[in-house]
Design an enzyme around this catalytic site. Structure first.
Site, PDB file in Angstrom:
ATOM      1  N   TYR A 141      -7.511 -49.778 -21.929  1.00 49.93           N
ATOM      2  CA  TYR A 141      -7.522 -51.349 -21.706  1.00 49.93           C
ATOM      3  C   TYR A 141      -8.267 -51.677 -20.327  1.00 49.93           C
ATOM      4  O   TYR A 141      -8.634 -52.814 -20.493  1.00 49.93           O
ATOM      5  CB  TYR A 141      -5.639 -52.029 -21.449  1.00 49.93           C
ATOM      6  N   LYS A 190      -1.644 -36.884 -26.422  1.00 50.20           N
ATOM      7  CA  LYS A 190      -2.476 -36.104 -27.105  1.00 50.20           C
ATOM      8  C   LYS A 190      -3.578 -35.538 -25.961  1.00 50.20           C
ATOM      9  O   LYS A 190      -4.528 -35.629 -26.182  1.00 50.20           O
ATOM     10  CB  LYS A 190      -4.063 -36.843 -27.610  1.00 50.20           C
ATOM     11  N   ASP A 222      -0.008 -38.326 -32.439  1.00 49.00           N
ATOM     12  CA  ASP A 222       0.215 -38.288 -34.201  1.00 49.00           C
ATOM     13  C   ASP A 222       1.650 -38.071 -34.580  1.00 49.00           C
ATOM     14  O   ASP A 222       2.119 -38.402 -36.102  1.00 49.00           O
ATOM     15  CB  ASP A 222      -0.632 -38.201 -35.259  1.00 49.00           C
ATOM     16  N   ASP A 246       1.474 -49.394 -27.589  1.00 54.05           N
ATOM     17  CA  ASP A 246       0.561 -51.084 -27.670  1.00 54.05           C
ATOM     18  C   ASP A 246       1.107 -50.415 -29.551  1.00 54.05           C
ATOM     19  O   ASP A 246       1.292 -51.084 -29.838  1.00 54.05           O
ATOM     20  CB  ASP A 246      -1.038 -51.067 -27.394  1.00 54.05           C
ATOM     21  N   ASP A 250       4.791 -50.959 -32.178  1.00 48.31           N
ATOM     22  CA  ASP A 250       4.844 -52.301 -33.245  1.00 48.31           C
ATOM     23  C   ASP A 250       5.165 -51.449 -34.510  1.00 48.31           C
ATOM     24  O   ASP A 250       5.912 -52.521 -35.069  1.00 48.31           O
ATOM     25  CB  ASP A 250       2.562 -52.685 -33.786  1.00 48.31           C
TER      26      ASP A 250
HETATM   27  C1  IPM Z   1       0.437 -56.443 -27.194  1.00 48.37           C
HETATM   28  C2  IPM Z   1      -0.747 -57.057 -26.852  1.00 48.37           C
HETATM   29  C3  IPM Z   1      -1.542 -57.433 -26.409  1.00 48.37           C
HETATM   30  C4  IPM Z   1      -1.936 -55.627 -25.892  1.00 48.37           C
HETATM   31  C5  IPM Z   1      -2.697 -57.548 -26.926  1.00 48.37           C
HETATM   32  C6  IPM Z   1      -2.432 -59.210 -27.681  1.00 48.37           C
HETATM   33  C7  IPM Z   1      -3.952 -57.541 -25.902  1.00 48.37           C
HETATM   34  O1  IPM Z   1      -0.955 -56.333 -28.718  1.00 48.37           O
HETATM   35  O2  IPM Z   1       1.542 -56.920 -26.036  1.00 48.37           O
HETATM   36  O3  IPM Z   1       1.185 -55.551 -27.438  1.00 48.37           O
HETATM   37  O4  IPM Z   1      -2.414 -55.286 -27.211  1.00 48.37           O
HETATM   38  O5  IPM Z   1      -1.486 -55.373 -25.212  1.00 48.37           O
HETATM   39 MG    MG Z   2       0.467 -55.064 -28.896  1.00 50.92          MG
END
Ligand code: IPM
Ligand code: MG
Length: 362
Positions: A141, A190, A222, A246, A250
């Protein structure tokens, strides 16, 4: 008095953030906490108002506050902008970096009432309780990025950089977190491919000697992605670098029903930032349909981590559990036999449940 900066942002942000503020106001009455709320624009909303997604005044407000609550940032309207003006890259990431928020805590908790909202079988998901500690100000990032013209096309470069001290501070935080939980830490990397992961692993191994009471396990990312759906309850605390964190969060969020339930706390600096882990969901914005619970639960984390008020934090979590147990759901979690609520109504129910809980405990 606690000063709270309120940054609704884009998409569903302006709908979910007021619900968290509503709940915080209720807590202030119930627990005798004194809050002031000051709103400021961020993201696309700030571009429209000021031309920049992170105006100086917004950053100054954040620095001068005791905690920040943020909705979500970004949307299709600003996707075409170059990276240096895009809301995500030019507001959210600098905000994290400027405030020194190197640790993002994402608790993946299962609410009893949502057991059958999980895409996993009940016996696989039951008992899942994970804290993901995501490194937030390093890695891909923030590494150098560039484009180059090369014969026959272009080359794009992102760099994945970690220093041993960056790894050490996030590692330490994760070991400490594991200490107050089930004393098991999975470090996800990794290391079979990446040099930064090899350093990550070495530092974690070194740190482990200071935490002999914590069991440290290494896992490739993975494999971790597979294990998360295969046997999630094997995890207690997970620590991992920015991008892996990240992606894995999710994935983890949906195990427990919906990404609309995943709260987060970004800590490590003077002032902490609380935001749901989901995005701005422009497809459902302005329809009073979004689930405000992740933001409300993030406000709960604020009470816990920034204001050291465990009782109020617990009360919010319990109120959310009650509302779900009573069968109330926002659209994305609707199931037969449940009652659908809009964003604002869900906030109202949580406040109601808080009041009832508090009455009950008197
Ligand atoms: C999160 C989001 C952010 C990230 C995006 C919006 C830049 O996906 O907070 O997980 O990747 O950190
Ligand atoms: Mg995210």
């Amino acid at each position: 008095m606690f000063r709270i900066a309120v940054l609704p942002g884009d998409g569903i942000g302006p709908e979910i953030v007021p619900e968290a503020v509503k709940v915080l106001r209720a807590c202030s009455g119930l627990f005798g906490l004194d809050f002031t709320f000051t709103e400021a624009p961020v993201g696309g909303a700030a571009i429209e108002l000021t031309g920049h997604p992170l105006p100086e005044e917004t950053l100054a407000l954040c620095r001068g506050s005791d905690a920040i609550i943020l909705g979500a940032i970004g949307g299709p309207r600003w996707d075409h902008l170059p990276l240096e003006r895009r809301p995500e890259a030019a507001a959210l990431l600098p905000l994290r970096k400027e405030l020194g928020l190197f640790a993002n805590l994402r608790p993946v908790e299962l609410y009893e009432a949502l057991l059958d909202a999980s895409p996993l079988k009940q016996e696989v998901i039951a008992g899942t309780d994970i804290l993901v500690v995501r490194e937030l100000t390093g890695g891909l990032y923030f590494g150098e990025k560039r484009r180059e013209q090369i014969p026959g096309g272009e080359r794009a470069i992102d760099t994945l950089v970690y220093t041993s001290s960056e790894i050490e501070r996030i590692g330490r935080l994760a070991f400490e977190a594991a200490r107050s939980r089930r004393k098991l830490l999975h470090s996800i990397d990794k290391a079979n491919v990446l040099e930064s992961s090899r350093l990550w692993r070495e530092v974690m191994e070194r740190l482990q000697k200071e935490y002999p009471d914590i069991e440290l396990k290494h896992m490739y990312v993975d494999n971790a992605a597979m294990q998360l759906v295969n046997w999630p309850k094997q995890f207690d605390v997970i620590v991992t670098e920015n991008m892996f964190g990240d992606i894995l969060t999710d994935q983890a969020s949906v195990l427990t029903g919906s990404i609309g339930m995943l709260a987060s706390a970004s800590i490590g600096g003077q002032v902490a930032l609380y935001e749901p882990a989901h995005g701005s969901a422009p497809d459902i914005a302005a329809r009073n349909e979004a689930n405000p619970l992740a933001t409300i639960l993030s406000a709960g984390l604020m009470l816990r981590f920034s204001f050291n008020h465990e009782a109020a934090a617990r009360a919010i979590e319990e109120a959310v559990a009650r509302v779900l147990a009573d069968g109330y759901r926002t659209r994305e979690l609707m199931q037969p036999g449940c009652r659908e609520l809009g964003t604002a109504e869900m906030g109202d129910r949580v406040v109601e449940a808080l009041l009832k809980l508090k009455e009950g405990s008197l």
